[in-house]
Design an enzyme around this catalytic site. Structure first.
Site, PDB file in Angstrom:
ATOM      1  N   LYS A  80      65.520  13.413  92.908  1.00 54.70           N
ATOM      2  CA  LYS A  80      66.319  14.330  92.093  1.00 54.70           C
ATOM      3  C   LYS A  80      67.384  13.512  91.382  1.00 54.70           C
ATOM      4  O   LYS A  80      67.834  12.484  91.896  1.00 54.70           O
ATOM      5  CB  LYS A  80      66.997  15.370  92.999  1.00 54.70           C
ATOM      6  CG  LYS A  80      67.459  16.606  92.287  1.00 54.70           C
ATOM      7  CD  LYS A  80      66.365  17.650  92.142  1.00 54.70           C
ATOM      8  CE  LYS A  80      66.867  18.874  91.395  1.00 54.70           C
ATOM      9  NZ  LYS A  80      65.856  19.935  91.355  1.00 54.70           N
ATOM     10  N   GLY A 181      72.318  35.185  89.462  1.00 53.95           N
ATOM     11  CA  GLY A 181      72.035  34.154  88.465  1.00 53.95           C
ATOM     12  C   GLY A 181      70.873  34.569  87.594  1.00 53.95           C
ATOM     13  O   GLY A 181      69.732  34.646  88.055  1.00 53.95           O
ATOM     14  N   VAL A 182      71.176  34.879  86.323  1.00 49.96           N
ATOM     15  CA  VAL A 182      70.107  35.283  85.397  1.00 49.96           C
ATOM     16  C   VAL A 182      69.971  34.230  84.296  1.00 49.96           C
ATOM     17  O   VAL A 182      70.033  34.529  83.111  1.00 49.96           O
ATOM     18  CB  VAL A 182      70.331  36.707  84.835  1.00 49.96           C
ATOM     19  CG1 VAL A 182      70.015  37.729  85.906  1.00 49.96           C
ATOM     20  CG2 VAL A 182      71.761  36.900  84.323  1.00 49.96           C
ATOM     21  N   GLY A 183      69.819  32.987  84.728  1.00 48.48           N
ATOM     22  CA  GLY A 183      69.563  31.882  83.806  1.00 48.48           C
ATOM     23  C   GLY A 183      68.081  31.805  83.524  1.00 48.48           C
ATOM     24  O   GLY A 183      67.388  32.825  83.435  1.00 48.48           O
ATOM     25  N   ASN A 184      67.564  30.587  83.421  1.00 56.03           N
ATOM     26  CA  ASN A 184      66.146  30.424  83.048  1.00 56.03           C
ATOM     27  C   ASN A 184      65.216  31.139  84.013  1.00 56.03           C
ATOM     28  O   ASN A 184      64.385  31.946  83.610  1.00 56.03           O
ATOM     29  CB  ASN A 184      65.798  28.933  83.003  1.00 56.03           C
ATOM     30  CG  ASN A 184      66.471  28.248  81.833  1.00 56.03           C
ATOM     31  OD1 ASN A 184      66.655  28.854  80.784  1.00 56.03           O
ATOM     32  ND2 ASN A 184      66.856  27.002  82.020  1.00 56.03           N
ATOM     33  N   VAL A 185      65.338  30.837  85.300  1.00 62.80           N
ATOM     34  CA  VAL A 185      64.427  31.446  86.275  1.00 62.80           C
ATOM     35  C   VAL A 185      64.793  32.908  86.499  1.00 62.80           C
ATOM     36  O   VAL A 185      63.926  33.789  86.500  1.00 62.80           O
ATOM     37  CB  VAL A 185      64.464  30.682  87.619  1.00 62.80           C
ATOM     38  CG1 VAL A 185      63.532  31.352  88.623  1.00 62.80           C
ATOM     39  CG2 VAL A 185      64.078  29.218  87.430  1.00 62.80           C
TER      40      VAL A 185
HETATM   41  P1  NAD Z   1      70.002  27.953  84.972  1.00 65.58           P
HETATM   42  O1  NAD Z   1      71.134  27.016  84.787  1.00 65.58           O
HETATM   43  O2  NAD Z   1      69.180  28.294  83.787  1.00 65.58           O
HETATM   44  O3  NAD Z   1      70.513  29.329  85.602  1.00 65.58           O
HETATM   45  C1  NAD Z   1      71.430  29.392  86.641  1.00 65.58           C
HETATM   46  C2  NAD Z   1      72.286  30.620  86.371  1.00 65.58           C
HETATM   47  O4  NAD Z   1      73.134  30.840  87.511  1.00 65.58           O
HETATM   48  C3  NAD Z   1      73.197  30.458  85.149  1.00 65.58           C
HETATM   49  O5  NAD Z   1      73.069  31.592  84.313  1.00 65.58           O
HETATM   50  C4  NAD Z   1      74.582  30.354  85.761  1.00 65.58           C
HETATM   51  O6  NAD Z   1      75.606  30.854  84.925  1.00 65.58           O
HETATM   52  C5  NAD Z   1      74.415  31.205  87.014  1.00 65.58           C
HETATM   53  N1  NAD Z   1      75.419  30.989  88.038  1.00 65.58           N
HETATM   54  C6  NAD Z   1      76.010  29.829  88.428  1.00 65.58           C
HETATM   55  N2  NAD Z   1      76.884  30.071  89.435  1.00 65.58           N
HETATM   56  C7  NAD Z   1      76.822  31.413  89.694  1.00 65.58           C
HETATM   57  C8  NAD Z   1      77.468  32.287  90.607  1.00 65.58           C
HETATM   58  N3  NAD Z   1      78.362  31.836  91.471  1.00 65.58           N
HETATM   59  N4  NAD Z   1      77.148  33.604  90.592  1.00 65.58           N
HETATM   60  C9  NAD Z   1      76.239  34.078  89.719  1.00 65.58           C
HETATM   61  N5  NAD Z   1      75.613  33.303  88.810  1.00 65.58           N
HETATM   62  C10 NAD Z   1      75.896  31.993  88.794  1.00 65.58           C
HETATM   63  O7  NAD Z   1      69.104  27.328  86.143  1.00 65.58           O
HETATM   64  P2  NAD Z   1      67.615  27.713  86.538  1.00 65.58           P
HETATM   65  O8  NAD Z   1      66.696  26.691  85.973  1.00 65.58           O
HETATM   66  O9  NAD Z   1      67.381  29.157  86.265  1.00 65.58           O
HETATM   67  O10 NAD Z   1      67.653  27.461  88.112  1.00 65.58           O
HETATM   68  C11 NAD Z   1      68.240  28.411  88.996  1.00 65.58           C
HETATM   69  C12 NAD Z   1      68.099  27.907  90.435  1.00 65.58           C
HETATM   70  O11 NAD Z   1      66.714  27.760  90.762  1.00 65.58           O
HETATM   71  C13 NAD Z   1      68.726  26.536  90.705  1.00 65.58           C
HETATM   72  O12 NAD Z   1      69.219  26.483  92.015  1.00 65.58           O
HETATM   73  C14 NAD Z   1      67.549  25.588  90.556  1.00 65.58           C
HETATM   74  O13 NAD Z   1      67.752  24.380  91.265  1.00 65.58           O
HETATM   75  C15 NAD Z   1      66.451  26.420  91.157  1.00 65.58           C
HETATM   76  N6  NAD Z   1      65.126  26.044  90.689  1.00 65.58           N
HETATM   77  C16 NAD Z   1      64.829  26.055  89.384  1.00 65.58           C
HETATM   78  C17 NAD Z   1      63.550  25.712  88.956  1.00 65.58           C
HETATM   79  C18 NAD Z   1      63.147  25.750  87.515  1.00 65.58           C
HETATM   80  O14 NAD Z   1      61.932  25.747  87.237  1.00 65.58           O
HETATM   81  N7  NAD Z   1      64.083  25.842  86.575  1.00 65.58           N
HETATM   82  C19 NAD Z   1      62.586  25.338  89.892  1.00 65.58           C
HETATM   83  C20 NAD Z   1      62.916  25.358  91.256  1.00 65.58           C
HETATM   84  C21 NAD Z   1      64.196  25.717  91.639  1.00 65.58           C
END
Ligand code: NAD
Length: 358
Positions: A80, A181-185
């Site tokens: 990582k 958390g409503v980001g990408n995933v």
């Molecule tokens: P991202 O950055 O697109 O989304 C994360 C979201 O969480 C953001 O909108 C952020 O503002 C929000 N956030 C941060 N702190 C917060 C809090 N205290 N309360 C509420 N919301 C909060 O990231 P992602 O790619 O969606 O990944 C989300 C999680 O899933 C991470 O832990 C990542 O390691 C894990 N993950 C992601 C993937 C992937 O394919 N992207 C794969 C495996 C695991």
């Protein structure tokens, strides 16, 4: 404290710090294990509270990748990278070029992709400097592109399997699900959950991401600090790690915890705390493997989207096997998963086929 005494150091093979004054890059790349193949795991860009927090994140996330890749049956080890942000860091092509050179200098022992704070466009910039990168724009029907929709699909299927196991239901219709958390995933997951008839409660610290989900579907909202304790059936953590700990667990009311965030448990003993409360916990690195499954097929050039979909659809059976062993042996699900992953790595390290163990 020396690195080898660090609480999160776990026989990591390599740890590298990179600094590029011209672009402002400060990054750490941790390679936990290459026993099963080159170490693969995404790059996280984050404003850490301290340098030690960044180091701990890199150490923990890379070990999680070893376990994730092992249980998903991928020919990959665990690694990582984290890019340390501060208020003055500018996200620039130069920054990602410097990061790409850092990845390249490891000669393929580490393969990078997207994680929190990183986009497909960022990875395209990294690709100019190194071929040891995945999560690039899709080429025709071949696997590739943003891994997060695949992560979300795996989590959705894992939520279904978890709900069946703990709540005895075959459908999510009418169930209340809290998504942190409503980001990408998280956004993709909300679409799938909404499509399945679940009632959604969401929280995010990013107003724009919240608005995006609000514009698309009916959701209720909680303050980020309150969401974990909502009166819901299922909690899906999809933000950052360490949110399940001795302070938060006693207040959680959901009966299932199943989400995408890496390192949800602050310490391994939190798995037992959760189980003691009658909550079913889907081990994070088992349920969230969809993205790395896509990344792996893209990187090795051995698959179409259909193959990725078929692989991701195997996540629930792995989860159910862990749930069954947990119930049979009265062992918390995270401990069952950790032990299985270590067995797979040990056998792989000894040069035997992985499927003899799983
Ligand atoms: P991202 O950055 O697109 O989304 C994360 C979201 O969480 C953001 O909108 C952020 O503002 C929000 N956030 C941060 N702190 C917060 C809090 N205290 N309360 C509420 N919301 C909060 O990231 P992602 O790619 O969606 O990944 C989300 C999680 O899933 C991470 O832990 C990542 O390691 C894990 N993950 C992601 C993937 C992937 O394919 N992207 C794969 C495996 C695991």
């Amino acid at each position: 404290m020396s690195l080898f005494d660090h609480p999160d150091y776990d026989e990591h093979e390599e740890l590298h710090c990179f600094r590029d004054p011209a672009s402002g890059l400060r990054a750490i790349i941790a390679i936990h294990s290459t026993a099963l193949g080159p170490a693969a795991g995404g790059c996280r860009r984050w404003q850490y509270a301290s340098n030690d927090a960044a180091l701990a994140d890199a150490l923990r996330l890379s070990r999680g990748m070893t376990y994730k890749n092992a249980i998903a049956g991928l020919p990959l080890g665990g690694g990582k990278s984290v890019i340390l942000e501060d208020r003055d860091t500018v996200k620039s092509p130069e920054l990602f070029a410097a990061f790409g050179r850092a990845v390249d200098s490891l000669g393929g022992r580490y393969i990078t992709a997207e994680d929190v704070g990183i986009t497909v466009d960022d990875m395209r910039l990294v690709r100019r400097e190194t071929r040891y990168v995945s999560g690039l724009p899709q080429d025709g029907q071949n696997a590739g592109g943003d891994p997060s929709p695949w992560t979300a699909l795996g989590v959705f299927l894992g939520i279904l399997a978890s709900a069946k196991t703990r709540l005895g239901v075959d459908s999510l219709a009418g169930l209340r699900v809290a998504v942190q958390g409503v980001g990408n995933v998280g956004m993709h997951l909300c679409r799938l959950l909404h499509g399945a008839g679940a009632h959604l409660r969401v929280a995010d610290v990013n107003r724009r991401n919240l608005q995006r989900v609000r514009d698309e579907m009916p959701v209720s909202e909680s303050a980020p600090n309150d969401l974990l304790f909502s009166d819901v059936d299922i909690l899906a953590p999809c933000a950052l790690g360490n949110i399940l700990n001795s302070e938060t667990i006693p207040r959680i009311r959901a009966r299932v915890i199943a989400g995408a965030a890496n390192n949800q448990l602050a310490v391994a003993a939190d798995g037992a705390r959760i189980a003691d409360q009658g909550i079913l916990y889907a081990p994070d690195y088992v349920i969230n493997a969809g993205g790395i499954i896509s990344v792996s097929r893209e990187y090795f050039g051995n698959g179409s989207e259909d193959k990725v979909r078929a692989d991701v659809h195997r996540i629930p059976e792995r989860l159910v096997a862990i749930f069954e062993e947990s119930s049979r042996t009265q062992t918390p699900t995270n401990e069952v998963a950790d032990a299985l992953a270590r067995r797979i790595v040990d056998v792989g390290a000894a040069g035997k086929p992985v499927d003899q163990v799983a």
